[in-house]
Design a protein around this motif. Structure first.
Motif, PDB file in Angstrom:
ATOM      1  N   HIS A 146      33.146   8.980 105.564  1.00 44.58           N
ATOM      2  CA  HIS A 146      32.304   7.869 105.088  1.00 44.58           C
ATOM      3  C   HIS A 146      32.949   6.482 105.083  1.00 44.58           C
ATOM      4  O   HIS A 146      32.261   5.503 104.791  1.00 44.58           O
TER       5      HIS A 146
ATOM      6  N   ASP B 107      31.595  12.040  96.837  1.00 44.50           N
ATOM      7  CA  ASP B 107      33.053  11.986  97.014  1.00 44.50           C
ATOM      8  C   ASP B 107      33.673  11.144  95.891  1.00 44.50           C
ATOM      9  O   ASP B 107      33.015  10.276  95.312  1.00 44.50           O
ATOM     10  N   LEU B 108      34.963  11.378  95.612  1.00 48.06           N
ATOM     11  CA  LEU B 108      35.659  10.586  94.587  1.00 48.06           C
ATOM     12  C   LEU B 108      35.672   9.114  94.962  1.00 48.06           C
ATOM     13  O   LEU B 108      35.665   8.223  94.095  1.00 48.06           O
ATOM     14  N   HIS B 109      35.710   8.824  96.282  1.00 40.39           N
ATOM     15  CA  HIS B 109      35.829   7.453  96.768  1.00 40.39           C
ATOM     16  C   HIS B 109      34.448   6.870  97.117  1.00 40.39           C
ATOM     17  O   HIS B 109      33.557   7.578  97.550  1.00 40.39           O
TER      18      HIS B 109
ATOM     19  N   ASP C 168      37.248  15.919  96.465  1.00 41.21           N
ATOM     20  CA  ASP C 168      38.428  15.352  95.776  1.00 41.21           C
ATOM     21  C   ASP C 168      38.090  14.944  94.338  1.00 41.21           C
ATOM     22  O   ASP C 168      38.915  14.342  93.660  1.00 41.21           O
TER      23      ASP C 168
ATOM     24  N   GLY D  34      36.330  14.212 101.525  1.00 43.81           N
ATOM     25  CA  GLY D  34      37.652  14.399 100.923  1.00 43.81           C
ATOM     26  C   GLY D  34      37.756  15.788 100.317  1.00 43.81           C
ATOM     27  O   GLY D  34      36.782  16.540 100.291  1.00 43.81           O
TER      28      GLY D  34
ATOM     29  N   TYR E 274      41.548  17.667  98.748  1.00 41.20           N
ATOM     30  CA  TYR E 274      42.938  17.822  99.179  1.00 41.20           C
ATOM     31  C   TYR E 274      43.636  19.006  98.521  1.00 41.20           C
ATOM     32  O   TYR E 274      44.786  19.307  98.847  1.00 41.20           O
TER      33      TYR E 274
HETATM   34 ZN   LIG Z   1      37.615  10.873  98.891  1.00 41.31          ZN
END
Ligand SMILES: [Zn+2]
Ligand SMILES: CC1(C)CN(C2CCCC2)C(=O)N1c1ccccc1/C=C/C(=O)NO
Length: 380
Positions: A133, A169-171, A258, A295, A297
């Protein structure tokens, strides 16, 4: 979900290509083999992805970027050409040999999934190796080289008037928001960590879109430590409001993992169950839905999460015990499907969250007004 109406984009070649991305060693294999080990493939229509052509990628990315990206990918590491920096290549987006083929494979897989939905072949399409993204029209960013999410949405827009994009997503899903910030045909909605110095730095609640796209970008900035209950509450409020005002005809979800407890990003404290409740809300709308990864990880937790979500789409209940398969040792020490929340404190104070929700509601209400005006004008 009636099983044959779920499309799962997969081939051994595709998984091998995705596994080759050093940053995420064999994550694609772990996800696929866990889904397979739980016996879920028989409930889905498995389709091999096509490779994205140059023209496919050029639907969003600039020719300048694509030709430079293809050139440095052919030459591999030693291609530190001066203009690579202006295209975001290097540093966060290292140029490994063959990275162009990898990006074209992932974009082709997301397009294959989106085409299945566009052609009415399926109701839900899955590409867990997609969801990159951050990539911009002419710049790689945040380990994203080609924005397969934007390409998938553009493909759906060939058939559907209004598409809702939801980024879990976290971001912040900045690349997708940027691509559609000027249009009311695509609502981009992103739930993410927003904190000084945290990548990519955008996604504040005040970002609501520009021009005719004003009020069609929605951002829900959150702080560290949020756990399932609060996250699902906020998601539920915002998703219901957006669905009833925007009336999307198709939905794209990026389920970057994530945000999970145990992820090295060490930020949110979610579990696959919480994300599953968010997915249930979307599936309840019974609209053509594209599910992508992103994400994630902690490789075993990411595989746990996307396998759990796949089972949810298929109305299948999975046993807690991880089935025996090649990557079984990665699921120690408990070897169970569930992810246990961490004991970190939630730094999201209720007053702030209420404030965020109130502001989002104001944006959505403004969107209603905007939408009514747009429709009124369209009628004349
Ligand atoms: Zn992320
Ligand atoms: C290089 C990776 C992608 C990996 N990573 C961590 C995870 C745990 C060990 C390394 C990062 O912070 N990355 C990043 C580096 C620079 C900019 C962005 C990201 C991540 C973006 C993302 O997840 N978007 O959804």
């Amino acid at each position: 979900m009636a099983s044959s109406r779920v499309l799962y984009v997969h081939s051994d070649d595709y998984v091998r290509t995705c596994d080759s991305m050093a940053r995420l060693p064999h994550r694609a294999s772990m996800v696929h083999l866990l889904i397979k080990a739980y016996g879920l493939l028989k409930f889905m229509r498995v389709i091999a992805p096509r490779m994205a052509s140059h023209d496919d990628l050029a639907a969003f990315h600039s020719d300048a970027y694509l030709s430079h990206f293809e050139l440095v990918s052919r030459e591999g590491e030693d291609a530190d050409l001066p203009e690579s920096q202006q295209y975001g290549l290097g540093y966060d987006c290292p140029v490994m040999e063959g990275v162009f083929e990898y990006a074209a494979a992932v974009a082709g897989a997301t397009l294959t999934a989106a085409e299945g939905l566009r052609n009415g072949v399926c109701d839900v399409a899955l590409n867990w190796a997609g969801g990159w993204h951050h990539a911009k029209k002419d710049e790689a960013s945040g380990f994203c080289y080609v924005n397969d999410v934007v390409l998938g949405i553009l493909k759906l827009r060939e058939q559907f008037q209004r598409v809702l994009y939801i980024d879990f997503d976290l971001h912040h899903g900045d690349g997708v928001e940027d691509a559609f910030s000027f249009t009311p045909k695509v609502v981009t909605l992103s739930f993410h960590k927003f904190s000084p110095g945290f990548f990519p730095g955008t996604g504040d609640i005040a970002e609501v879109g520009l021009g005719r796209g004003r009020f069609y970008s929605i951002n829900v900035p959150l702080s560290d430590g949020i756990a399932d209950e609060k996250y699902v509450d906020i998601c539920h409020s915002v998703l219901q409001a957006v669905n009833t005002t925007f009336l999307p005809e198709a939905v794209v979800c990026q389920f970057g993992a994530d945000t999970l407890a145990g992820d090295p990003m060490c930020s949110f404290n979610l579990t696959p169950k919480g994300l599953g409740q968010c997915l249930q809300i979307v599936l309840g709308w019974q609209k053509p839905t594209l599910l992508l990864g992103g994400g994630g990880y902690h490789l075993a937790n990411t595989a746990r999460c996307w396998t759990y979500l796949t089972a949810l789409v298929l109305d299948q209940v999975l046993a807690s015990e991880i089935p025996e398969h090649q990557f079984f040792p990665e699921y120690g020490p408990d070897y169970v499907l569930e992810v246990t929340p961490g004991c970190r404190s939630d730094t999201n104070n209720p007053a702030h969250l209420d404030q965020v929700l109130a502001e989002i509601r104001a944006v959505v209400r403004a969107e209603i007004w905007n939408l009514a005006m747009v429709r009124a004008i369209a009628r004349h």
